[in-house]
Scaffold this motif. Sequence first.
Motif, PDB file in Angstrom:
ATOM      1  N   GLN A  13      70.377  -4.261  30.054  1.00 55.52           N
ATOM      2  CA  GLN A  13      69.451  -3.589  30.957  1.00 55.52           C
ATOM      3  C   GLN A  13      68.762  -4.593  31.880  1.00 55.52           C
ATOM      4  O   GLN A  13      68.627  -4.348  33.079  1.00 55.52           O
ATOM      5  CB  GLN A  13      68.419  -2.784  30.165  1.00 55.52           C
ATOM      6  CG  GLN A  13      67.547  -1.901  31.029  1.00 55.52           C
ATOM      7  CD  GLN A  13      68.339  -0.833  31.768  1.00 55.52           C
ATOM      8  OE1 GLN A  13      69.294  -0.280  31.250  1.00 55.52           O
ATOM      9  NE2 GLN A  13      67.948  -0.544  32.995  1.00 55.52           N
ATOM     10  N   THR A  16      71.307  -5.623  34.488  1.00 58.72           N
ATOM     11  CA  THR A  16      71.504  -4.542  35.459  1.00 58.72           C
ATOM     12  C   THR A  16      70.353  -4.494  36.460  1.00 58.72           C
ATOM     13  O   THR A  16      70.574  -4.409  37.673  1.00 58.72           O
ATOM     14  CB  THR A  16      71.636  -3.190  34.729  1.00 58.72           C
ATOM     15  OG1 THR A  16      72.806  -3.231  33.894  1.00 58.72           O
ATOM     16  CG2 THR A  16      71.743  -2.031  35.709  1.00 58.72           C
ATOM     17  N   LEU A  17      69.131  -4.565  35.956  1.00 56.44           N
ATOM     18  CA  LEU A  17      67.965  -4.536  36.842  1.00 56.44           C
ATOM     19  C   LEU A  17      67.960  -5.731  37.795  1.00 56.44           C
ATOM     20  O   LEU A  17      67.669  -5.585  38.987  1.00 56.44           O
ATOM     21  CB  LEU A  17      66.679  -4.520  36.016  1.00 56.44           C
ATOM     22  CG  LEU A  17      66.395  -3.233  35.248  1.00 56.44           C
ATOM     23  CD1 LEU A  17      65.277  -3.448  34.230  1.00 56.44           C
ATOM     24  CD2 LEU A  17      66.038  -2.101  36.203  1.00 56.44           C
ATOM     25  N   HIS A  19      70.566  -7.483  38.816  1.00 56.86           N
ATOM     26  CA  HIS A  19      71.645  -7.319  39.792  1.00 56.86           C
ATOM     27  C   HIS A  19      71.282  -6.270  40.847  1.00 56.86           C
ATOM     28  O   HIS A  19      71.630  -6.438  42.024  1.00 56.86           O
ATOM     29  CB  HIS A  19      72.945  -6.949  39.100  1.00 56.86           C
ATOM     30  CG  HIS A  19      73.578  -8.100  38.399  1.00 56.86           C
ATOM     31  ND1 HIS A  19      74.671  -7.962  37.582  1.00 56.86           N
ATOM     32  CD2 HIS A  19      73.280  -9.426  38.366  1.00 56.86           C
ATOM     33  CE1 HIS A  19      75.017  -9.130  37.090  1.00 56.86           C
ATOM     34  NE2 HIS A  19      74.180 -10.041  37.553  1.00 56.86           N
ATOM     35  N   GLU A  20      70.618  -5.193  40.416  1.00 62.71           N
ATOM     36  CA  GLU A  20      70.191  -4.170  41.381  1.00 62.71           C
ATOM     37  C   GLU A  20      69.261  -4.766  42.437  1.00 62.71           C
ATOM     38  O   GLU A  20      69.261  -4.330  43.581  1.00 62.71           O
ATOM     39  CB  GLU A  20      69.491  -3.016  40.661  1.00 62.71           C
ATOM     40  CG  GLU A  20      70.434  -2.107  39.908  1.00 62.71           C
ATOM     41  CD  GLU A  20      69.727  -1.045  39.090  1.00 62.71           C
ATOM     42  OE1 GLU A  20      68.473  -1.014  39.054  1.00 62.71           O
ATOM     43  OE2 GLU A  20      70.432  -0.231  38.466  1.00 62.71           O
ATOM     44  N   ARG A  21      68.487  -5.753  42.023  1.00 61.65           N
ATOM     45  CA  ARG A  21      67.566  -6.431  42.952  1.00 61.65           C
ATOM     46  C   ARG A  21      68.264  -7.555  43.724  1.00 61.65           C
ATOM     47  O   ARG A  21      67.654  -8.200  44.556  1.00 61.65           O
ATOM     48  CB  ARG A  21      66.378  -7.003  42.177  1.00 61.65           C
ATOM     49  CG  ARG A  21      65.486  -5.922  41.564  1.00 61.65           C
ATOM     50  CD  ARG A  21      64.436  -6.537  40.663  1.00 61.65           C
ATOM     51  NE  ARG A  21      63.599  -7.487  41.360  1.00 61.65           N
ATOM     52  CZ  ARG A  21      62.388  -7.229  41.842  1.00 61.65           C
ATOM     53  NH1 ARG A  21      61.865  -6.038  41.671  1.00 61.65           N
ATOM     54  NH2 ARG A  21      61.696  -8.148  42.474  1.00 61.65           N
ATOM     55  N   ARG A  22      69.537  -7.797  43.401  1.00 63.31           N
ATOM     56  CA  ARG A  22      70.326  -8.861  44.021  1.00 63.31           C
ATOM     57  C   ARG A  22      69.642 -10.221  43.866  1.00 63.31           C
ATOM     58  O   ARG A  22      69.552 -11.013  44.814  1.00 63.31           O
ATOM     59  CB  ARG A  22      70.599  -8.562  45.481  1.00 63.31           C
ATOM     60  CG  ARG A  22      71.501  -7.379  45.729  1.00 63.31           C
ATOM     61  CD  ARG A  22      71.669  -7.122  47.189  1.00 63.31           C
ATOM     62  NE  ARG A  22      72.643  -6.217  47.714  1.00 63.31           N
ATOM     63  CZ  ARG A  22      73.135  -5.099  47.220  1.00 63.31           C
ATOM     64  NH1 ARG A  22      72.801  -4.713  46.041  1.00 63.31           N
ATOM     65  NH2 ARG A  22      74.002  -4.359  47.869  1.00 63.31           N
TER      66      ARG A  22
END
Length: 102
Positions: A13, A16-17, A19-22
Amino acid sequence: MREPLWRHVLGDQFRTLRHERRETLVETAGRAGVSPQYLSEVERGIKEPSSEMIAALAGALDVTLVELTIAVSENLRSAASVGVANAVHRSPVCRAAYALAV
């Protein structure tokens, strides 16, 4: 099928978070006040972070502990559902009982 460990799902998790924020490990770790190596080990499920570290990482990723806990719980629930479904399909007795129930 073995149920996944909390630290593995939590690490996934966090990754994922991030990566979502790059963001890179260095960026997120810097805001959380931990080393990039430590964050990497948390994300891979090698380290089991303390509640203080979990709070710091959640804060660095702009999520609340409640949001993080719900996401991890949902992922665990999904994994458990898949495990139950796979067990039903593998066992002839369970398959027959399931077929009768349907």
